[in-house]
Design a protein around this motif. Structure first.
Motif, PDB file in Angstrom:
ATOM      1  N   ARG A 289       0.916  -1.013  -0.049  1.00  0.00           N
ATOM      2  CA  ARG A 289      -0.058   0.106   0.117  1.00  0.00           C
ATOM      3  C   ARG A 289       0.616   0.993  -0.010  1.00  0.00           C
ATOM      4  N   TRP A 290       0.406   2.386  -0.624  1.00  0.00           N
ATOM      5  CA  TRP A 290       1.171   3.718  -0.740  1.00  0.00           C
ATOM      6  C   TRP A 290       0.077   4.860  -0.849  1.00  0.00           C
ATOM      7  N   SER A 291       0.632   5.745  -0.287  1.00  0.00           N
ATOM      8  CA  SER A 291      -0.283   7.144  -0.265  1.00  0.00           C
ATOM      9  C   SER A 291       0.708   8.335  -0.411  1.00  0.00           C
ATOM     10  N   VAL A 292       0.156   9.255  -0.884  1.00  0.00           N
ATOM     11  CA  VAL A 292       0.868  10.560  -0.793  1.00  0.00           C
ATOM     12  C   VAL A 292      -0.023  11.595  -0.307  1.00  0.00           C
ATOM     13  N   ASN A 293       0.298  12.322   0.722  1.00  0.00           N
ATOM     14  CA  ASN A 293      -0.396  13.243   1.534  1.00  0.00           C
ATOM     15  C   ASN A 293       0.038  14.644   0.904  1.00  0.00           C
ATOM     16  N   LEU A 294      -0.709  15.145   0.056  1.00  0.00           N
ATOM     17  CA  LEU A 294      -0.647  16.360  -0.757  1.00  0.00           C
ATOM     18  C   LEU A 294      -0.826  17.502   0.219  1.00  0.00           C
ATOM     19  N   GLU A 295      -1.551  17.517   1.526  1.00  0.00           N
ATOM     20  CA  GLU A 295      -1.515  18.515   2.203  1.00  0.00           C
ATOM     21  C   GLU A 295      -0.529  18.751   3.059  1.00  0.00           C
ATOM     22  N   ASP A 296       0.261  17.777   3.442  1.00  0.00           N
ATOM     23  CA  ASP A 296       1.439  17.859   4.427  1.00  0.00           C
ATOM     24  C   ASP A 296       2.466  18.880   3.767  1.00  0.00           C
ATOM     25  N   LYS A 297       3.161  19.632   4.493  1.00  0.00           N
ATOM     26  CA  LYS A 297       4.029  20.246   3.909  1.00  0.00           C
ATOM     27  C   LYS A 297       5.391  19.486   3.367  1.00  0.00           C
ATOM     28  N   ASN A 298       5.649  18.413   3.808  1.00  0.00           N
ATOM     29  CA  ASN A 298       6.628  17.494   3.038  1.00  0.00           C
ATOM     30  C   ASN A 298       6.259  16.810   2.096  1.00  0.00           C
ATOM     31  N   ARG A 299       4.869  16.628   1.559  1.00  0.00           N
ATOM     32  CA  ARG A 299       4.448  16.100   0.600  1.00  0.00           C
ATOM     33  C   ARG A 299       4.599  14.546   0.815  1.00  0.00           C
ATOM     34  N   ALA A 300       4.433  13.918   2.161  1.00  0.00           N
ATOM     35  CA  ALA A 300       4.979  12.684   2.540  1.00  0.00           C
ATOM     36  C   ALA A 300       4.186  11.676   1.627  1.00  0.00           C
ATOM     37  N   LEU A 301       5.095  10.937   1.231  1.00  0.00           N
ATOM     38  CA  LEU A 301       5.089   9.509   0.509  1.00  0.00           C
ATOM     39  C   LEU A 301       4.877   8.512   1.440  1.00  0.00           C
ATOM     40  N   ARG A 302       4.090   7.719   1.872  1.00  0.00           N
ATOM     41  CA  ARG A 302       4.209   6.613   2.845  1.00  0.00           C
ATOM     42  C   ARG A 302       3.878   5.236   2.332  1.00  0.00           C
ATOM     43  N   ILE A 303       4.773   4.487   2.281  1.00  0.00           N
ATOM     44  CA  ILE A 303       4.758   2.967   1.614  1.00  0.00           C
ATOM     45  C   ILE A 303       4.822   2.034   2.723  1.00  0.00           C
ATOM     46  N   GLU A 304       3.901   1.037   2.576  1.00  0.00           N
ATOM     47  CA  GLU A 304       3.931  -0.095   3.473  1.00  0.00           C
ATOM     48  C   GLU A 304       4.147  -1.365   2.615  1.00  0.00           C
ATOM     49  N   GLY A 305       5.051  -2.323   3.062  1.00  0.00           N
ATOM     50  CA  GLY A 305       5.304  -3.453   2.396  1.00  0.00           C
ATOM     51  C   GLY A 305       6.562  -4.394   3.117  1.00  0.00           C
ATOM     52  N   HIS A 306       6.749  -5.402   2.073  1.00  0.00           N
ATOM     53  CA  HIS A 306       7.880  -6.206   2.600  1.00  0.00           C
ATOM     54  C   HIS A 306       9.107  -6.113   1.759  1.00  0.00           C
ATOM     55  N   GLY A 307      10.158  -6.767   2.436  1.00  0.00           N
ATOM     56  CA  GLY A 307      11.369  -6.616   1.672  1.00  0.00           C
ATOM     57  C   GLY A 307      11.957  -5.476   0.763  1.00  0.00           C
ATOM     58  N   LEU A 308      11.426  -4.492   1.309  1.00  0.00           N
ATOM     59  CA  LEU A 308      11.850  -3.197   0.572  1.00  0.00           C
ATOM     60  C   LEU A 308      13.035  -2.503   1.197  1.00  0.00           C
ATOM     61  N   LYS A 309      13.723  -1.522   0.408  1.00  0.00           N
ATOM     62  CA  LYS A 309      14.883  -0.682   0.969  1.00  0.00           C
ATOM     63  C   LYS A 309      14.551   0.780   0.484  1.00  0.00           C
ATOM     64  N   SER A 310      14.594   1.539   1.332  1.00  0.00           N
ATOM     65  CA  SER A 310      14.594   3.114   1.028  1.00  0.00           C
ATOM     66  C   SER A 310      15.286   3.287   0.052  1.00  0.00           C
ATOM     67  N   GLN A 311      16.534   3.268  -0.150  1.00  0.00           N
ATOM     68  CA  GLN A 311      17.364   3.566  -1.081  1.00  0.00           C
ATOM     69  C   GLN A 311      16.650   3.200  -2.488  1.00  0.00           C
TER      70      GLN A 311
END
Length: 70
Positions: A31-53
């Protein structure tokens, strides 16, 4: 499950739609979402076996800024 939050420069729904195919091709994302109202335009990602880089690189290749917040 792991949760990542990234600071981005995704500013509107059009840009969100542009980045969606890139995010959707990353294996392990549940699952993922982008909060366009947040000052950081936060992209939130949920999952398994992921690397932030890996996520940062894919979003950057699509032409958007992406920096891990937590």
């Amino acid at each position: 499950m792991k949760i990542f939050v990234f600071k981005t420069n995704i500013k509107n729904d059009y840009q969100k739609e542009m980045v969606a195919p890139i995010i959707n091709q990353i294996k392990g994302i549940n699952r993922w979402s982008v909060n366009l109202e947040d000052k950081n335009r936060a992209l939130r990602i949920e999952g398994h076996g992921l690397k932030s880089q890996q996520i940062e690189e894919m979003i950057s290749k699509a032409g958007f800024e992406c920096e891990t917040m937590y």
